[in-house]
Design a protein around this motif. Structure first.
Motif, short mmCIF file in Angstrom:
data_model
loop_
_atom_site.label_atom_id
_atom_site.label_comp_id
_atom_site.label_asym_id
_atom_site.label_seq_id
_atom_site.Cartn_x
_atom_site.Cartn_y
_atom_site.Cartn_z
N GLY A 81 -25.08 -55.19 -5.36
CA GLY A 81 -23.91 -54.45 -4.87
C GLY A 81 -24.38 -53.27 -4.04
O GLY A 81 -25.30 -52.56 -4.43
N GLY A 82 -23.76 -53.07 -2.87
CA GLY A 82 -24.14 -51.96 -2.00
C GLY A 82 -25.17 -52.33 -0.95
O GLY A 82 -25.38 -51.60 0.02
N ASN A 83 -25.83 -53.50 -1.12
CA ASN A 83 -26.83 -53.91 -0.13
C ASN A 83 -26.21 -54.59 1.09
O ASN A 83 -26.85 -54.67 2.14
CB ASN A 83 -27.87 -54.85 -0.75
CG ASN A 83 -29.07 -54.08 -1.31
OD1 ASN A 83 -29.00 -52.86 -1.46
ND2 ASN A 83 -30.14 -54.79 -1.62
N MET A 111 -25.32 -49.03 -9.26
CA MET A 111 -24.63 -50.30 -9.50
C MET A 111 -25.62 -51.25 -10.17
O MET A 111 -26.80 -50.91 -10.36
CB MET A 111 -24.10 -50.87 -8.19
CG MET A 111 -22.98 -50.02 -7.60
SD MET A 111 -21.92 -50.94 -6.49
CE MET A 111 -22.71 -50.64 -4.97
N ALA A 128 -14.98 -53.85 0.94
CA ALA A 128 -16.01 -53.26 0.07
C ALA A 128 -15.46 -51.97 -0.51
O ALA A 128 -14.83 -51.18 0.19
CB ALA A 128 -17.27 -52.98 0.86
N SER A 129 -15.69 -51.77 -1.77
CA SER A 129 -15.09 -50.62 -2.40
C SER A 129 -16.11 -49.53 -2.73
O SER A 129 -15.87 -48.35 -2.53
CB SER A 129 -14.39 -51.10 -3.68
OG SER A 129 -14.07 -50.05 -4.51
N SER A 130 -17.29 -49.95 -3.17
CA SER A 130 -18.15 -48.97 -3.84
C SER A 130 -18.97 -48.09 -2.89
O SER A 130 -18.74 -46.90 -2.82
CB SER A 130 -19.08 -49.70 -4.81
OG SER A 130 -18.31 -50.32 -5.82
N GLY A 131 -19.93 -48.67 -2.19
CA GLY A 131 -20.75 -47.81 -1.36
C GLY A 131 -21.87 -48.55 -0.67
O GLY A 131 -21.93 -49.78 -0.67
N HIS A 138 -17.69 -64.02 -3.77
CA HIS A 138 -17.77 -62.74 -3.06
C HIS A 138 -18.66 -62.79 -1.83
O HIS A 138 -18.23 -62.43 -0.74
CB HIS A 138 -18.25 -61.68 -4.04
CG HIS A 138 -18.27 -60.30 -3.46
ND1 HIS A 138 -17.16 -59.73 -2.86
CD2 HIS A 138 -19.25 -59.35 -3.39
CE1 HIS A 138 -17.46 -58.51 -2.44
NE2 HIS A 138 -18.72 -58.27 -2.74
N LEU A 189 -10.82 -56.82 -5.22
CA LEU A 189 -12.13 -56.43 -5.72
C LEU A 189 -12.01 -55.13 -6.50
O LEU A 189 -11.43 -54.16 -6.01
CB LEU A 189 -13.05 -56.23 -4.51
CG LEU A 189 -14.52 -56.03 -4.71
CD1 LEU A 189 -15.14 -57.27 -5.34
CD2 LEU A 189 -15.16 -55.76 -3.35
N GLY A 207 -14.22 -52.25 -7.68
CA GLY A 207 -15.55 -51.80 -7.26
C GLY A 207 -16.55 -51.68 -8.39
O GLY A 207 -16.24 -51.18 -9.48
N GLU A 208 -17.76 -52.13 -8.07
CA GLU A 208 -18.83 -52.15 -9.06
C GLU A 208 -19.27 -50.74 -9.48
O GLU A 208 -19.71 -50.53 -10.62
CB GLU A 208 -20.03 -52.91 -8.48
CG GLU A 208 -21.15 -53.11 -9.45
CD GLU A 208 -22.18 -54.11 -8.93
OE1 GLU A 208 -21.89 -54.83 -7.96
OE2 GLU A 208 -23.26 -54.15 -9.50
N HIS A 243 -18.74 -62.25 -7.85
CA HIS A 243 -18.64 -60.82 -8.22
C HIS A 243 -17.89 -60.77 -9.55
O HIS A 243 -16.86 -61.41 -9.70
CB HIS A 243 -17.87 -60.08 -7.13
CG HIS A 243 -17.85 -58.59 -7.26
ND1 HIS A 243 -17.28 -57.94 -8.32
CD2 HIS A 243 -18.32 -57.61 -6.44
CE1 HIS A 243 -17.41 -56.63 -8.16
NE2 HIS A 243 -18.04 -56.41 -7.01
N ARG A 270 -27.25 -61.06 -4.35
CA ARG A 270 -27.26 -59.78 -3.63
C ARG A 270 -26.91 -58.63 -4.57
O ARG A 270 -26.06 -58.77 -5.45
CB ARG A 270 -26.25 -59.82 -2.47
CG ARG A 270 -26.18 -58.49 -1.74
CD ARG A 270 -25.31 -58.56 -0.53
NE ARG A 270 -23.90 -58.73 -0.79
CZ ARG A 270 -23.09 -57.79 -1.28
NH1 ARG A 270 -23.56 -56.59 -1.58
NH2 ARG A 270 -21.80 -58.04 -1.45
N ARG A 328 -25.02 -58.97 -10.72
CA ARG A 328 -23.73 -59.66 -10.64
C ARG A 328 -23.79 -61.07 -11.21
O ARG A 328 -22.84 -61.52 -11.86
CB ARG A 328 -23.27 -59.71 -9.18
CG ARG A 328 -22.86 -58.36 -8.68
CD ARG A 328 -22.47 -58.38 -7.24
NE ARG A 328 -21.95 -57.07 -6.87
CZ ARG A 328 -21.55 -56.74 -5.67
NH1 ARG A 328 -21.62 -57.62 -4.68
NH2 ARG A 328 -21.08 -55.54 -5.42
O1 MEZ Z 1 -21.68 -54.59 -2.00
C1 MEZ Z 1 -20.56 -54.94 -2.37
O2 MEZ Z 1 -20.22 -56.11 -2.47
C2 MEZ Z 1 -19.62 -53.90 -2.83
C3 MEZ Z 1 -19.86 -52.53 -2.36
C4 MEZ Z 1 -18.64 -54.29 -3.63
C5 MEZ Z 1 -18.00 -53.44 -4.63
O3 MEZ Z 1 -18.09 -53.74 -5.82
O4 MEZ Z 1 -17.38 -52.45 -4.26
#
Ligand code: MEZ
Length: 579
Positions: A555-557, A237, A168-171, A513, A379, A381-382, A369, A553, A406
């Motif tokens: 993103g971030g959940n 996001m 996971a990249s974003s948060g 994803h 990935l 990140g979103e 994704h 879903r 997404r």
């Molecule tokens: O929730 C995710 O899948 C996520 C945080 C992915 C992303 O884009 O970084």
């Protein structure tokens, strides 16, 4: 780490530490992110080398060159033919997994992270609680249970901890947190619920969503108490109506990927708590006694039997997005898509929980994704889109609201001439983002000082180059006016208007994803059988479960889900044991 390994060696646990062909006890620990990883090799309890490996710029962050360099460097540093066990606390787009695989291939046995064990012989153990799966949900559950004084054994199929969480990249999404208050973000639990249900097309289980939303703020507080601080600038996001994505920053204030940060911190905490971890160990069966879960049977790395007896079992094995056979069984139309998933997200739980008559929901709800590198599943990140990145097709045009959900953005990409599109950021966004520099180190970015230079690097023809320049100019105007006249994108959270270079772009497309479907649970994380009754002593959390995210879903959940339901699973298991 050193202390743990020394303790293990001196406390009679030596047989659990692997002996190499040289007869020495050895273990290595590797951690880091981006192109840099630190590798520490211990032999017979002594640190014999402590090196930082920097992937050369020309080396892709996944691939044989980088791996063989690493191996050579370890061997050279040691100046001896010592057997090495490499463990990794962090997998950067599969980099350290690949390192482990390479070391394995070279006849060097991977021994998991942080002194965890791979037991080659048959093994029988006992704990209060056994957790299956060492991603974010499993580690959260294990830590929560251990902190309440329960003995915990955790089994992980992969050679390293982290699962999909590490990617996971974003948060992490959370509502009504102290960070939101400090940063002046207006948000509410109800808004979290509404966004989640709308994105999931109301296919979600509303009770599970309510419990998720109500507990995110507490989850942030719990992470704080563990020294895991998501204290960076709040982001948005796709599909979020508030800036509720919580992100970590490094010591210099640069935004860093949430997944690796969590995995590093959670696995270090597991170490501190002395939680017994078995890597390379795949669960095959839940042991049932008198209709109650009483342990797990598993297979170790050499095909050996691992049996753990326990008063409660928590299943946190993740989804099945790393197993194309299973993906296409439920969704034949997804044949041929790249996946962001670790290969050990293989859906084994569908089989071993199915054997117990557990119920499953929404197994055909599998998320694409929209910003995945088509060549290797990395990935992108979103939150980069939330912060201001735009998507353009190969003709140089924007084609959709980049912060749509997404499913919507992925569907729009599929309609574009090549199916793949370009995500564009500029130097303003690069500054302060280790997420972007990590992509550059991985060799995923092309760049140019001007849009003409960038277009050349993207191999755009003259028409597409002219269109790109017009697209960016128009977009900058929308940022200035606060209104996206083409696609109605919310401009509020955008941090740059992209009007100045240098520019960077990464080619992306839709990739498999997240599995929204999975085993049915109730709000206490109890596994529900096909008659609608909880299976006693059996709990599940994280992506292995279904019903929380409905048809799509946010993103971030997922990061919110693993922490919230990981904690709930542990609390419920403890309550059950103590009853
Ligand atoms: O929730 C995710 O899948 C996520 C945080 C992915 C992303 O884009 O970084």
């Amino acid at each position: 780490v050193t202390i743990c390994i020394l303790l293990a060696l001196f406390c009679g646990l030596a047989p659990l530490v692997k002996k190499g062909a040289s007869g020495k006890s050895y273990v290595a620990n590797a951690q880091g992110f981006g192109g840099n990883i630190e590798v520490t090799v211990f032999v017979d309890g002594d640190t014999i080398t402590d090196i930082t490996y920097e992937a050369p710029d020309e080396t892709p962050s996944v691939g044989g060159v980088a791996m063989s360099n690493l191996k050579t460097q370890i061997i050279e540093e040691q100046n001896s033919n010592v057997d090495v066990i490499a463990g990794a606390t962090y997998s950067s787009t599969g980099f350290l997994e690949a390192v482990n695989a390479a070391l394995n291939e070279a006849g060097v046995v991977a021994d998991g992270s942080n002194g965890s064990k791979t037991v080659a012989e048959d093994y029988e153990g006992t704990a209060d609680i056994v957790v299956i799966g060492g991603g974010g949900a499993g580690m959260t559950a294990a830590i929560s249970a251990a902190e309440e004084g329960k003995s915990v054994i955790l089994l992980e199929k992969n050679s390293i901890l982290g699962g999909n969480t590490a990617r996971a990249s974003s948060g992490m999404n959370a509502a009504e947190t102290h960070y939101e208050e400090e940063q002046g973000v207006e948000d509410s639990v109800q808004s979290f619920i509404d966004d989640t249900m709308a994105s999931g097309k109301n296919m979600n289980d509303p009770e599970l969503v309510k419990v998720l939303a109500e507990n995110t703020s507490g989850a942030i507080d719990w992470l704080d108490s563990e020294g895991i601080e998501l204290n960076g600038p709040l982001a948005t996001m796709g599909g979020l109506s508030a800036n509720r994505t919580h992100r970590p920053v490094d010591a210099d204030g640069n935004i860093i990927p949430v997944g690796s940060y969590l995995v590093d911190k959670l696995s270090a905490r597991m170490d501190e708590l002395g939680i017994e971890v078995h890597t390379n160990t795949a669960a095959t069966e839940i042991i049932m006694e008198d209709g109650k879960a009483a342990g797990v049977k598993a297979t170790g790395s050499s095909g050996n039997n691992v049996t753990i007896h326990a008063d409660a079992v928590i299943v946190a094995t993740g989804g099945f997005g790393g197993n194309m056979d299973k993906v296409t069984e439920y969704r034949p139309d997804l044949e041929g898509y790249i996946s962001t998933n670790v290969t050990t997200a293989s859906g084994d739980a569908i089989d071993f929980l199915g054997d117990l008559n557990a119920d499953f929901v929404d197994l055909d709800q599998i998320q694409l994704h929209p910003t995945v590198v088509p060549t290797d599943g990395t990935l992108v990140g979103e939150a980069l889109r939330g912060d201001g990145a735009i998507l353009v097709n190969k003709e140089g045009h924007r084609f959709f609201n980049e912060t749509g959900t997404r499913d919507e953005v992925s569907a729009a990409e599929i309609e574009q001439p090549t199916g793949n599109v370009w995500l564009i950021v500029n130097q303003d966004m690069y500054e302060g983002s280790a997420v972007i520099s990590k992509l550059e180190k991985g060799g995923y970015l092309v760049n140019g000082d001007t849009l003409d230079d960038l277009a050349k690097a993207m191999e755009f023809d003259a028409d597409a180059t002219a269109a790109l320049k017009e697209t960016v100019e128009t977009w900058s105007g929308y940022v200035a006016s606060g209104v996206d006249e083409d696609f109605g994108r919310e401009i509020g959270a955008v941090k740059t208007d992209l009007s100045s270079g240098p520019y960077y772009a990464v080619n992306v497309g839709p990739g498999i994803h997240h599995c929204m479907g999975g085993v049915k649970i109730n709000t206490s994380a109890e596994v529900i059988d096909t008659d609608g009754n909880p299976i006693e002593g059996l709990y599940a959390c994280g992506e292995v479960t279904g019903g929380i995210h409905g048809a799509n879903r946010l993103g971030g959940n997922a990061v919110a889900d693993i922490v919230v339901y990981g904690r709930i699973a542990a609390e419920s298991a403890i309550e059950y044991i103590e009853k």
